[in-house]
Design a protein around this motif. Structure first.
Motif, PDB file in Angstrom:
ATOM      1  N   GLU B 393       0.564  -1.303   0.114  1.00  0.00           N
ATOM      2  CA  GLU B 393      -0.335   0.430  -0.185  1.00  0.00           C
ATOM      3  C   GLU B 393       0.939   1.318   0.233  1.00  0.00           C
ATOM      4  OE1 GLU B 393      -2.065  -0.419   3.293  1.00  0.00           O
ATOM      5  OE2 GLU B 393      -2.967  -2.551   2.746  1.00  0.00           O
ATOM      6  N   ALA B 394       0.593   2.532  -0.266  1.00  0.00           N
ATOM      7  CA  ALA B 394       1.046   4.039   0.045  1.00  0.00           C
ATOM      8  C   ALA B 394       2.496   3.911   1.660  1.00  0.00           C
ATOM      9  CB  ALA B 394      -0.358   5.011  -0.451  1.00  0.00           C
ATOM     10  N   VAL B 395       1.605   3.461   2.319  1.00  0.00           N
ATOM     11  CA  VAL B 395       2.504   3.545   3.887  1.00  0.00           C
ATOM     12  C   VAL B 395       3.720   2.578   2.946  1.00  0.00           C
ATOM     13  CG1 VAL B 395       0.656   2.055   4.801  1.00  0.00           C
ATOM     14  CG2 VAL B 395       2.092   3.865   5.997  1.00  0.00           C
ATOM     15  N   HIS B 396       3.681   1.463   2.896  1.00  0.00           N
ATOM     16  CA  HIS B 396       4.291   0.511   2.750  1.00  0.00           C
ATOM     17  C   HIS B 396       5.204   1.101   2.071  1.00  0.00           C
ATOM     18  CE1 HIS B 396       1.013  -2.429   4.113  1.00  0.00           C
ATOM     19  NE2 HIS B 396       1.214  -2.143   4.770  1.00  0.00           N
TER      20      HIS B 396
END
Lengths: 555, 555
Positions: B393-396
């Motif tokens: 995901e974006a955060v990863h």
């Protein structure tokens, strides 16, 4: 004889089938007291439902006995059913609780235009007589100030109800659990203990709320840009720590989000939250103030799409926006079921280029519920003869029962029961009593209570498969269908002319085969035939099974 | 000139907007290779959707260039789009992967009746030339055996793609990551590294799969009744450890659940799972065998309602049941979004009186993805010039980029991009290239791809608010409505005679006011008027806003 010496009845109406909608009636002969009146938020299996309440029919049917409602603390799972219950009661019943809890309840009742409720403020050490039931209140620590436990005395024996609690030796407001009161009541005798089971599966001791402060302080101190902190708006101790950290770091505080604004106002007015007026700014006043002098305290820690944090993350907030270089602290834990929504907000924030800090990486949240060592400590201090774990899902209640067993309590002195089951106490001895009406009640728009399980099943079917309406105009005289029309929503195929004419032909064919007795059957059989034939047609063509809504009209 | 020296293009079509549907095209002039072809499971915002695929239009439009499909391992987020993609391609394209991965793919393709695919088995050390692109395969460790990383060479430079990985020094099958190969390729030069970002937010080193074995062994050894272990059916190493522990404790193994039966069969046939025939029992053969001599290995670790574990927990399994005294080990972690479903199963099991062991209390599961120290180690070994975090995901992806920055990589050498963005490599230098068509495609029944966002919005509206169909029969000649009929689903109010006649009256009144030009307008304006007036009527009466489906028919 039985009439002369009625038992003390413990009647759980909510809180034993999950975490939420806590409600227990305590009844002794002509007198009844209600402990808490909470709500629960719906889950995915309850689409479109606004709120879930315990079925409190039993309370209404015994209103003549109801001497008071005791609210242990101000969380919605303990207060949220009050507006509905009070509207359904014929008489004004006094509500006993701490100053902050009553403050929060007052705001909620005002939204429902319920005026001048009978509030009775109590505190640690208060003693109240309600018919032949008496109640002593004692301080407990929880993730909201003003949490109280209760010790209930009746002619047939005594009950201690912990309310929600952790055992915090360094609470932010200095109000520790009143261990002296608990052990004093234990000495007087606690026949039955009802204790919070939320964290009964967690080993150890829940860290003190004070453990969060230093981390908040450090994260805010090291942040380059603005700092946004999302938390539960009723968690006044947390908010106090956020404000303290902001002040220490030379930052002003901006509050945003409806419930955050309301609760901080109430808590400040009642003296539970200390912030200097000069340290608070309105979101409109930020022009010219450097980013590293601002902390925004906001709602949205659960990823709620309309909350302040979600709006800011998506650039839809009317006054505030989050930019690359800002820091967002999620000072909360996702309530089960909200994990994905929270993760979505975190991803939106990551895309903006800001730093997200949550409990997975830093100690920016601790639970408000006691872990196994605290639960055992409570059992050790209270020394109850009987034990009934409350506030939890099946797995929590049973884990809590196991702790009691580990401490040597006999199996037949532990009651893991369901809502609507009752306990009866006679001379301090507890047995299972007869069941009472219980269950769940849905709030859906204006309607309370009559949401049928079929309605929810239909909604899920509609969500998964969409629907097709088929209207057939039938001439009963000429024994034929004059016209057919289709309309659809939420299906992945298109109803064009070809589909329409093929589907109509398929329905006509099925009807012909059926050779209906148009005159005697009415339209019931026709409706069924139309529905079944269209359903088959769609399955064969698309391998989907939308809900078919047949309307047959005669001309 | 440009034609003579085309760049190496890296074209991510999936895997950068979440964990799932991984797919990357690698193209150099006339030749293209596809790395993985995975699917994703739908979430709550996609009701009724069966599967989510990456939009692979770009692959179809460039089929003439496609020399092969490389599959890094056998998980569905890397293989699940294959049946759809292969059906959409005109020619048979060779699929390169390890023996187990091909075994799992073969089973899946057979379900789709896709016959004789062109399988090309490769292994650690294999080298394949596909036009001007060459590929070297090397062993990696992951939560499935046969995981491979790839080193891609082209005239314009080189790319290493890790696939999903952890760095497990004590893998169950003894096949460690091939560090020698990674450092050898690093010496040859890795211009771009594409590396798994799933756990980029987790500090430390993910524990070895071998860490789970002793716990499984101890829990099974100490269990009094039957032991049920739910896990991912493709996690052959875990299954091996469950079987080993069962054998050590003198218990026979029963396998249940469709995918568990299939995958254990395939893995045993191909030599990846070692169980003695005599140690396995059929679920029908359990009569007379003591409870403490049985381990049931089952599906359902995600709380799927139709899985073996859910059926057994609810007493609906056709051969097996779970009783008080049994032990259930959930040897898995809930995939985000499944937390509540898993908790529901755990509660059902708690009510049966059995002991539930999961990763919250014991080490019965470890991740298959490397944590921060492993990701940094990979960067340190590969020494890439450029870096592109993938699978997350974006955060990863951003957390992984931060790790590379911490290791001294320049910001402009790190590419955090979206699906459909492309990178172009010329002489080992990487720049952002033009975008290609990308997105997501829904599988919904037989239909692939044409599920409109409006359909999903309608489904959510139907789920939240229900629907009311209103059929109005209009006489255009007499300029009036002859009949109105209502039908509803998923609403909390009842459409009785009173409601019907009030609603009809309200619609008639609105129409009268509208004074429609029946002849010229057709039924469009009438439909709108009927819908709006009914919607207002229902809002005023119930404070709900169901979807209104107006059907106006002329007679």
């Amino acid at each position: 004889m039985a009439k002369k010496n009625p038992p003390l009845r413990i009647i759980p109406l909510g809180g034993l089938d999950g975490i939420g909608k806590n409600m227990t009636a305590i009844e002794c002969g002509p007198d009844m007291v209600l402990i808490d009146a909470g709500l629960m938020f719906p889950d995915d299996s309850q689409p479109g439902i606004d709120l879930v309440l315990p079925d409190y029919t039993y309370v209404l049917e015994n209103e003549d006995k109801l001497r008071g409602i005791v609210v242990t603390h101000g969380h919605e799972d303990h207060t949220g059913a009050l507006p509905y219950l009070l509207q359904d009661l014929n008489n004004k019943v006094p509500i006993f609780s701490s100053k902050l809890t009553l403050g929060f309840i007052e705001g909620k009742l005002a939204e429902f235009r319920i005026k001048t409720p009978k509030f009775r403020e109590v505190h640690d050490g208060s003693h109240v007589n309600l018919g032949n039931i008496s109640i002593d209140f004692f301080s407990m620590t929880h993730s909201i100030p003003g949490a109280l436990g209760v010790y209930i005395k009746s002619p047939q024996g005594t009950v201690m109800h912990t309310g929600d609690f952790k055992l915090d030796q360094t609470p932010i407001d200095g109000v520790t659990p009143n261990y002296a009161a608990i052990t004093k009541f234990a000495k007087q005798g606690i026949d039955l203990l009802m204790s919070d089971s939320t964290n009964a599966n967690r080993p150890g001791f829940t860290p003190s709320e004070a453990a969060v402060g230093p981390t908040l302080n450090e994260v805010i101190k090291n942040a380059k840009g603005r700092v946004f902190v999302a938390s539960f708006s009723s968690h006044i101790h947390r908010l106090q720590q956020i404000c303290d950290a902001a002040k220490k770091c030379g930052r002003k505080i901006v509050v945003t989000g409806r419930s955050m604004l309301t609760n901080t106002r109430v808590a400040r007015e009642l003296g539970y939250l200390n912030i200097d007026e000069k340290d608070i700014l309105d979101a409109y006043e930020l022009n010219g103030i450097p980013d590293d002098q601002i902390v925004v305290m906001c709602t949205g820690s659960q990823g709620e799409p309309l909350s302040a944090l979600s709006r800011m993350a998506n650039g839809e907030h009317k006054t505030l926006s989050i930019h690359s270089g800002d820091t967002v602290i999620i000072s909360a834990t996702p309530v089960p079921g909200n994990e994905k929504a929270v993760q979505q907000v975190i991803n939106s924030l990551a895309k903006l280029g800001c730093t997200v800090v949550d409990k997975s990486t830093r100690l920016v949240h601790v639970s408000g519920h006691g872990s196994q060592e605290e639960l055992k400590l409570m059992l050790a201090m209270a020394k109850p003869s009987y034990f009934m774990p409350v506030h939890g899902e099946a797995v929590h209640l049973r884990a809590h029962a196991n702790l009691a067993r580990q401490m040597g309590m006999r199996d037949d002195h532990i009651f893991v029961v369901d809502n609507g089951d009752t306990l009866e106490m006679r001379g301090g001895e507890v047995k299972i009593g007869p069941q009472v009406e219980s269950g769940i009640v849905y709030v859906d728009g204006l309607r309370i209570g009559d949401t049928d399980p079929i309605v929810l099943r239909d909604r899920q079917k509609l969500a998964n498969d969409g629907m097709v309406t088929v209207v057939a105009i039938v001439s009963m005289k000429r024994k034929r269908i004059d016209a057919i029309e289709f309309s659809s929503r939420g299906v992945s195929f298109t109803i064009d002319d070809e589909f329409s004419s093929d589907a109509s032909a398929s329905i006509m064919k099925a009807i012909d085969k059926g050779s209906f007795d148009y005159t005697s059957n009415g339209t019931g059989a026709l409706r069924k035939a139309v529905r079944d034939s269209l359903s088959n047609f769609i399955w064969n063509r698309t391998r989907t099974r939308p809900m078919i809504i047949p309307v047959v009209m005669e001309v």
